[in-house]
Design a protein around this motif. Structure first.
Motif, PDB file in Angstrom:
ATOM      1  N   LEU A   1       0.792  -1.163   0.016  1.00 46.64           N
ATOM      2  CA  LEU A   1       0.027   0.152   0.155  1.00 46.64           C
ATOM      3  C   LEU A   1       0.965   1.209   0.052  1.00 46.64           C
ATOM      4  N   SER A   2       1.881   1.315   0.753  1.00 43.97           N
ATOM      5  CA  SER A   2       2.846   2.239   0.965  1.00 43.97           C
ATOM      6  C   SER A   2       3.487   2.512  -0.502  1.00 43.97           C
ATOM      7  N   LYS A   3       4.121   1.577  -1.276  1.00 37.95           N
ATOM      8  CA  LYS A   3       4.596   1.724  -2.413  1.00 37.95           C
ATOM      9  C   LYS A   3       3.893   2.173  -3.511  1.00 37.95           C
ATOM     10  N   SER A   4       2.286   2.209  -3.362  1.00 37.36           N
ATOM     11  CA  SER A   4       1.385   2.585  -4.317  1.00 37.36           C
ATOM     12  C   SER A   4       1.039   4.021  -3.809  1.00 37.36           C
ATOM     13  N   GLY A   5       1.759   4.704  -2.798  1.00 37.21           N
ATOM     14  CA  GLY A   5       1.527   6.276  -2.669  1.00 37.21           C
ATOM     15  C   GLY A   5       0.499   6.206  -1.568  1.00 37.21           C
ATOM     16  N   LEU A   6       0.028   5.278  -0.646  1.00 33.04           N
ATOM     17  CA  LEU A   6      -0.967   5.320   0.382  1.00 33.04           C
ATOM     18  C   LEU A   6      -0.300   5.466   1.757  1.00 33.04           C
ATOM     19  N   ALA A   7      -0.938   6.108   2.465  1.00 34.14           N
ATOM     20  CA  ALA A   7      -0.477   6.331   3.858  1.00 34.14           C
ATOM     21  C   ALA A   7      -1.395   5.292   4.385  1.00 34.14           C
ATOM     22  N   THR A   8      -0.847   4.952   5.863  1.00 33.77           N
ATOM     23  CA  THR A   8      -1.668   3.734   6.473  1.00 33.77           C
ATOM     24  C   THR A   8      -1.548   4.031   7.972  1.00 33.77           C
ATOM     25  N   GLU A   9      -2.751   3.509   8.588  1.00 37.33           N
ATOM     26  CA  GLU A   9      -2.888   3.603  10.070  1.00 37.33           C
ATOM     27  C   GLU A   9      -3.657   2.146  10.457  1.00 37.33           C
ATOM     28  N   VAL A  10      -3.220   1.665  11.492  1.00 35.36           N
ATOM     29  CA  VAL A  10      -3.808   0.296  11.823  1.00 35.36           C
ATOM     30  C   VAL A  10      -4.593   0.436  13.191  1.00 35.36           C
ATOM     31  N   ARG A  11      -5.870   0.003  13.152  1.00 33.47           N
ATOM     32  CA  ARG A  11      -6.345  -0.305  14.525  1.00 33.47           C
ATOM     33  C   ARG A  11      -7.255  -1.745  14.728  1.00 33.47           C
ATOM     34  N   ASN A  12      -7.423  -1.908  15.616  1.00 36.51           N
ATOM     35  CA  ASN A  12      -8.341  -3.113  16.106  1.00 36.51           C
ATOM     36  C   ASN A  12      -9.639  -3.086  15.348  1.00 36.51           C
ATOM     37  N   GLY A  13      -9.892  -4.034  14.812  1.00 35.30           N
ATOM     38  CA  GLY A  13     -11.375  -4.674  14.455  1.00 35.30           C
ATOM     39  C   GLY A  13     -12.081  -5.395  15.066  1.00 35.30           C
ATOM     40  N   ASN A  14     -13.644  -5.611  14.971  1.00 37.01           N
ATOM     41  CA  ASN A  14     -14.263  -6.604  15.502  1.00 37.01           C
ATOM     42  C   ASN A  14     -13.935  -8.007  15.048  1.00 37.01           C
ATOM     43  N   ASN A  15     -14.444  -9.160  15.656  1.00 32.52           N
ATOM     44  CA  ASN A  15     -14.440 -10.619  15.235  1.00 32.52           C
ATOM     45  C   ASN A  15     -12.818 -10.812  14.635  1.00 32.52           C
TER      46      ASN A  15
ATOM     47  N   GLY B   1      -8.640   2.024  -7.214  1.00 38.05           N
ATOM     48  CA  GLY B   1      -7.528   1.638  -8.454  1.00 38.05           C
ATOM     49  C   GLY B   1      -6.371   1.273  -7.992  1.00 38.05           C
ATOM     50  N   LEU B   2      -5.635   2.208  -7.040  1.00 44.81           N
ATOM     51  CA  LEU B   2      -4.511   2.098  -6.357  1.00 44.81           C
ATOM     52  C   LEU B   2      -4.207   1.102  -5.717  1.00 44.81           C
ATOM     53  N   ILE B   3      -5.213   0.761  -4.864  1.00 44.65           N
ATOM     54  CA  ILE B   3      -5.234  -0.462  -4.264  1.00 44.65           C
ATOM     55  C   ILE B   3      -5.432  -1.982  -4.770  1.00 44.65           C
ATOM     56  N   THR B   4      -6.210  -1.789  -5.799  1.00 42.66           N
ATOM     57  CA  THR B   4      -6.686  -3.232  -6.375  1.00 42.66           C
ATOM     58  C   THR B   4      -5.786  -3.488  -7.784  1.00 42.66           C
ATOM     59  N   HIS B   5      -5.518  -2.422  -8.444  1.00 45.00           N
ATOM     60  CA  HIS B   5      -4.791  -2.711  -9.696  1.00 45.00           C
ATOM     61  C   HIS B   5      -3.526  -3.458  -9.519  1.00 45.00           C
ATOM     62  N   PRO B   6      -3.413  -4.567 -10.701  1.00 37.82           N
ATOM     63  CA  PRO B   6      -2.075  -5.287 -10.589  1.00 37.82           C
ATOM     64  C   PRO B   6      -0.738  -4.132 -10.576  1.00 37.82           C
ATOM     65  N   GLN B   7       0.106  -4.685  -9.812  1.00 41.00           N
ATOM     66  CA  GLN B   7       1.522  -3.954  -9.725  1.00 41.00           C
ATOM     67  C   GLN B   7       1.755  -3.550 -10.980  1.00 41.00           C
ATOM     68  N   SER B   8       1.752  -4.322 -11.902  1.00 40.38           N
ATOM     69  CA  SER B   8       2.198  -3.738 -13.300  1.00 40.38           C
ATOM     70  C   SER B   8       1.431  -2.583 -13.543  1.00 40.38           C
ATOM     71  N   GLU B   9       0.304  -2.280 -13.240  1.00 37.86           N
ATOM     72  CA  GLU B   9      -0.545  -1.004 -13.565  1.00 37.86           C
ATOM     73  C   GLU B   9      -0.561   0.027 -12.535  1.00 37.86           C
ATOM     74  N   HIS B  10       0.735   0.050 -11.864  1.00 36.32           N
ATOM     75  CA  HIS B  10       0.927   1.150 -10.813  1.00 36.32           C
ATOM     76  C   HIS B  10      -0.139   1.088  -9.440  1.00 36.32           C
ATOM     77  N   GLY B  11      -0.595  -0.164  -9.407  1.00 41.60           N
ATOM     78  CA  GLY B  11      -1.509  -0.428  -8.171  1.00 41.60           C
ATOM     79  C   GLY B  11      -0.763  -1.461  -7.107  1.00 41.60           C
ATOM     80  N   ALA B  12      -1.495  -1.452  -5.996  1.00 40.70           N
ATOM     81  CA  ALA B  12      -0.979  -2.444  -4.891  1.00 40.70           C
ATOM     82  C   ALA B  12      -1.279  -3.976  -5.218  1.00 40.70           C
ATOM     83  N   GLY B  13      -2.031  -4.053  -6.215  1.00 33.48           N
ATOM     84  CA  GLY B  13      -2.522  -5.457  -6.281  1.00 33.48           C
ATOM     85  C   GLY B  13      -3.044  -6.190  -5.463  1.00 33.48           C
ATOM     86  N   ILE B  14      -3.912  -5.706  -4.564  1.00 36.97           N
ATOM     87  CA  ILE B  14      -4.794  -6.309  -3.358  1.00 36.97           C
ATOM     88  C   ILE B  14      -6.155  -6.818  -4.135  1.00 36.97           C
TER      89      ILE B  14
END
Lengths: 731, 731
Positions: free
Chosen positions: B40-54, B114-127
């Motif tokens: 995610l970071s490589k695709s130019g996204l900042a992240t913060e993590v928190r706890n979730g349910n379940n 798109g930045l999160i889901t596109h394949p890495q070849s298309e500048h996305g994170a490929g998730i």
């Protein structure tokens, strides 16, 4: 190159403009003529004038400079590109581009034709033959390339099938519109092998009205129509004419009611109110009704007389009277058809269309209705009126008896309804007439008669000259070295104009017999197969010899005729089912008597057949749309190249941008030694300093390493808690 | 701006990625998690993590720099332009372009998605959530903008009609795909006024099974479907999404059999053989048959039991047994439907489509078949089996009697076929059930039940927490100032994903009742009219409250559902005609007895009705295609501007060229004094010098003045000869 050869033979003449002096007052004619040549010269064309036959002047036109052609070609290519016909922008250097991708003869001729006919605002001379102020200009035509034509005909007559290259060749010479006709006929001819084979087998083994033949033939029409639809689009890509129908050719005859400024583009629009045009179009309804009544009553009349004479009447002169309906039909039908065609043209003129395409479409649909009636009504009458209701209707035919010998004994004796019997051979004989005899007659009318006429005319002129003994005034002034050439041009000027839609119509009508009635006589496709082999060649001869060289128009399909084909194929699913059911016992209904035909069974077979047809059509068109083809590949290649080019251009800067903002990998190195605790401290400190909750939120974890670290801890914790919960429960 | 408000409320979070720990081994989970945040970071996204349910982690994602967004937007706009979605090349300076034409929220969110889901070849994170190696990523969703949502729902609930601006607003927020659903439902709702008015009138004055109502309703379906088709295209232009369906979204699940190099473009192609796919697609046939048999036999069984109990059986426990079929249907039907839907999804997965669009189309058609059976089969059974053949079939229902009380007296007495009578009210009651009761039940299931469930769950959790008395492990670590925000996000993560096709399907099925059966009970459209007013609002609430915020996909139509509408409308022309004919005497056939229904008359009415329908459809679509609309005007304006721009650019040089070659006017001045004789002399001299016949030919007349002169002389001569000839004849 063939072009240079043609050039020598035709002395480099590109077009001939025929100026008719006629009854025009001579000073006025001279003035008009002066304007004509001046305009041509302004458009960059060189002119030479010679005498023509029948009080005409022949103006020979050629390009005065190739520069002008280049400019015009470039302009037309830009227009193509904007309308999506060309995939990419034409290079600015047209000369270089033309060396790579040389002009075809058709493109050259079309461009020059444009220079002569386009309005002056579009860099043309604005000459519109026979229209507006140019009624004295009889026609504009290019000269035949006789050397090529001879070679062409020779090649075809020794060759069984036309190859794609042959079609490309026609396209390069005569333009896409004519090439489409040949492509269609060739495609149709090739496809005919299948029903011809099935038909022969049916005829030998299964007999007439075979349900298997009906199904196979219907399915074949579906496949053929859908395949042609696919083929048509493929050819459009091959010939790079995809989308040309979007480039409107404005009709010079269009009359606007008022002018307005387009609210969108700010251009001046010439408006003819839609409401008024719809009102005018509504006249098509009474026209169609009138056509049905006029042609229908003529056909019904002849039909009635014929049945009366053949099957009821047995009085004197029967052998002569047999020919009466044929005579009536042969004299009245062409007259009536001609009248209605004229009316159709007038009506279409009156509908006042803005573009050539709309006009053509409207006229074609009217012509199709007329042809539909004259071609198929006689057969429909026999199949759906005479056979089922014959024994009810025929007795009423004694009204004709009054016309012959009122009260005559020999008529009355036959008039007894119980004695009348349906003639089951009638329908078959009629089908054979339409599919064999009529085709041969048509061939004669189209090829043999014009040939005899032409030869006769030449002989007649020679004889006349010899008899009068005078020198021909027309040729008197000809320079000696030009005599042959001018004689040839004068002959060509006397020829008819070729209309490819006439030939297409003929093919479509033929297809109609196959789709609607061929179950009556399964050899129909065999007859058509033979006919079309000859037709393809004779049409080539017709274009080369009997007609002026046609202007090479572009087209991206066979136009409105495709719809006609689809319609006939659909209708075929109804008539074939009805015929097969009604005549399944060799023309005499299920129980040997036509009166035993069950209404519900007939309707049910029609209903089933039609829906099966629609389902099959859907399936076939889906399947065909998935086939890869040279045209599709070409389109894909062009698309890909454009895309590659633009992407490469456009993304150069973007990639720079992305690498400049420098994220990811690079970041991870400098920070590795930082411990977890120091990180958290730092984050907390930052969050305390920042003011907004948003800034606080985002500053808790810095970089993906922090997030990963926090995540790892949370994951560990989660599993522990899970265990703790379990332990609690167990306690 | 609304965006900044949303930003404050959602702390600038663009997306939330839900990472499920589940049973994954903890080191492996941590490793995956690390890769996730790194990507995610490589695709130019900042992240913060928190706890979730379940046992989930929530990764909050936002853009780390706007630069990155700009590059991505530019890239996507270039792609749009190349596929013809945008009329002109996007300007290189995206920042400036965005100031002119700012990003909508939908476009922003889609780009980040798109930045999160596109394949890495298309500048996305490929998730790819739930797929491939990312099975641990449960979902990716954006956060609701609660302030906006509240305002939206408030506005709609006080407003009678949705304006185009309201639809634009939805499009800007939720993307075109969802906006199309609202546009369609709104259009349908507005159109319903017409059949609602006609239906009320029919109900009051003409009664049931009125032929006039049937014709009006059929015509209405035609106009509506064609109008929507037009409207759809218009909206595509308004929203600048025309052609987006050509931009293929590759499915990450697609599995290729082999790789090949495209002979055309040289790109590597991942090929799954067409033949194999067709073989797999052929499985649709057994699937459809199985679905028809499974659902059909269930429905028929319940139907048979119901008739038996209500109309044949009169034994003990009848009042309880009446509910038996309903109970069977309510328990078995959802189970069976669910099973078949699962099978349909599996089958579509197995068909292994390359693009999302193909997959969606295939799945939709299967869903449509299932819905078609469950929705319309019961009514078809009543109308076309029970009524005409009831008296033949019902006596056989005594097989059920064996199940109850074999040999019982009270059953036998009723079993006498002569005593059985068709219940003509049955069909109407059923139609009312499907068009009123079922709609209300459906509304309850869709809105009320989820609401209660949600409220109940929250209460339950609170109570559980109170009872155990422990601190919630999930929220334990939350910073105080984030408590509310995180609670809200955790709730949203628990919600369902919204699928707009479910809602569209509901509307299409509703339209089907109207098109196929409304002649039975003309108040049908009134019921739908009321229902849809509520539906439009409740769907808005559903999206805002009951569902996660949907990803704003683009679309240029309602996709395959348009075909479903057209199909239902067509089928309606058949069923309406059949129903009108069969029940024209209030359900008892022409002569008061269903057995008097004439096969041929029924088929004839169906045949006529269907062909009238097809004709009307053709007319309506032609008429509608001629209507000018804002969308068409916009397209024209864009086309015009592009054309103007390119023409201006391209023709500058060409015009220079043309003027350089200097023809026409300029030439005429310097040569005026040259006399005719001198000209001819000159020409002759030149011709003698030149060698080729071509050069000789073209040198006889120089310039248009010469030609005009020669022409004038020839014209004069011609008239003289004419006279001379006449004089000769007269002599």
């Amino acid at each position: 190159m063939a072009k240079s050869q043609a050039g020598t033979e035709n002395l480099g003449v590109d077009y001939v403009v025929v100026f008719k002096i006629g009854d025009t007052e001579k000073t006025k004619a001279a003035q008009l003529f002066e304007e004509l040549v001046q305009r041509l010269s302004k458009s960059g064309l060189a002119t030479e004038v010679r005498n023509g036959n029948n009080h005409t002047l022949l103006i020979f036109v050629k390009l005065s400079s190739e520069e002008h052609l280049l400019a015009e070609v470039y302009r037309s290519r830009v227009r193509d590109w904007i309308h999506g016909v060309r995939a990419s922008e034409p290079p600015q250097d047209t000369r270089a581009a033309l060396e790579q991708d040389p002009l075809t003869q058709a493109e050259r001729l079309r461009t020059i034709h444009g220079l002569i006919t386009h309005p002056q605002s579009e860099h043309g001379a604005g000459i519109t033959p026979g229209k507006g102020r140019w009624t004295n200009v009889e026609s504009i035509f290019a000269l035949h390339d006789h050397a090529y034509n001879k070679e062409w005909i020779k090649k075809w007559s020794t060759q069984y099938l036309l190859k794609p290259e042959d079609l490309d060749d026609i396209r390069d010479r005569f333009g896409e519109k004519i090439a489409y006709y040949f492509a269609f006929t060739q495609s149709y001819f090739t496809f005919l092998t299948v029903p011809a084979a099935i038909g022969s087998f049916t005829w030998l083994v299964l007999g007439h009205f075979s349900i298997w033949y009906a199904v196979a033939a219907s399915l074949w029409t579906v496949v053929f129509v859908e395949w042609w639809h696919h083929q048509e689009r493929d050819l459009a890509t091959r010939w790079a004419v995809r989308g040309v129908s979007n480039i409107d050719n404005k009709r010079p005859e269009f009359e606007h009611k008022h002018e307005a400024t387009d609210p969108v583009t700010g251009e001046t629009m010439y408006i003819f109110p839609t409401r008024e045009r719809v009102m005018r179009q509504l006249l098509q309804l009474p026209f169609a009704i009138a056509a049905v009544i006029a042609l229908g009553s003529l056909i019904t009349l002849c039909f009635g007389i014929e049945i009366f004479i053949n099957e009821v009447y047995s009085g004197p002169g029967k052998s002569y009277l047999t020919y009466l309906p044929t005579v009536i039909l042969c004299t009245a039908m062409p007259f009536l058809s001609g009248l209605l065609t004229q009316a159709a043209t007038k009506l279409t003129d009156y509908e006042n269309y803005e573009t050539e395409a709309q006009y053509e479409r409207s006229l074609t649909s009217k012509t199709f209705v007329l042809n539909f009636i004259t071609s198929y009504l006689p057969l429909c009458l026999t199949a759906f009126v005479y056979v089922p209701f014959g024994s009810v209707i025929v007795p009423y035919l004694d009204i004709f008896a009054l016309a012959f010998k009122p009260g005559s004994k020999d008529i009355k004796a036959e008039n007894d309804p119980t004695l009348f019997e349906i003639n089951p051979q009638r329908l078959r004989k009629q089908v054979i007439y339409f599919t064999v005899t009529a085709q041969i007659v048509n061939f004669g009318m189209e090829v043999v008669v014009p040939y005899l006429k032409r030869e006769g005319l030449i002989k007649f002129k020679e004889m006349q000259l010899k008899r009068t003994g005078t020198i021909n005034a027309v040729t008197a002034d000809d320079p000696v070295e030009e005599t042959d050439f001018l004689a040839r041009v004068r002959n060509e000027a006397d020829l008819d104009t070729y209309d490819v839609y006439d030939d297409l119509r003929e093919m479509v009508v033929q297809f109609g017999y196959l789709a609607l009635f061929s179950v009556v006589w399964p050899l129909t496709p065999v007859s058509f197969f033979i006919n079309n082999w000859i037709e393809l060649r004779s049409d080539a001869v017709k274009i080369c010899v009997d007609m002026r060289r046609p202007t090479p128009w572009r087209a991206e399909s066979i136009g409105p005729w495709l719809n006609a084909l689809a319609f006939l194929s659909w209708l075929g699913s109804i008539t074939m089912a009805a015929l097969t059911y009604m005549f399944s016992n060799d023309g005499l209904g299920p129980d040997g008597k036509p009166s035993d035909i069950k209404g519900w069974a007939l309707l049910l077979s029609v209903f089933f057949s039609e829906h099966l047809y629609l389902g099959a059509r859907w399936l076939v068109s889906t399947a065909i749309s998935k086939i890869d083809s040279p045209g599709k590949q070409k389109a894909r290649r062009e698309m890909y190249e454009t895309r590659k080019k633009y992407f490469a251009e456009s993304l150069r800067d973007t990639d720079k941008l992305a690498s400049a903002s420098g994220m990811g990998e690079g970041e991870s190195e400098g920070r590795e030694e930082i411990t977890r605790t120091s990180l958290e401290e730092e984050a907390r400190a930052a969050s305390l300093k920042s003011r907004t909750p948003e800034a606080k939120f985002w500053s808790r974890q810095r970089g993906w390493q922090d997030a990963a670290e926090v995540g790892r801890r949370l994951i560990e914790k989660d599993v522990v808690e899970e265990k703790a919960a379990k332990e609690k429960k167990e306690l």
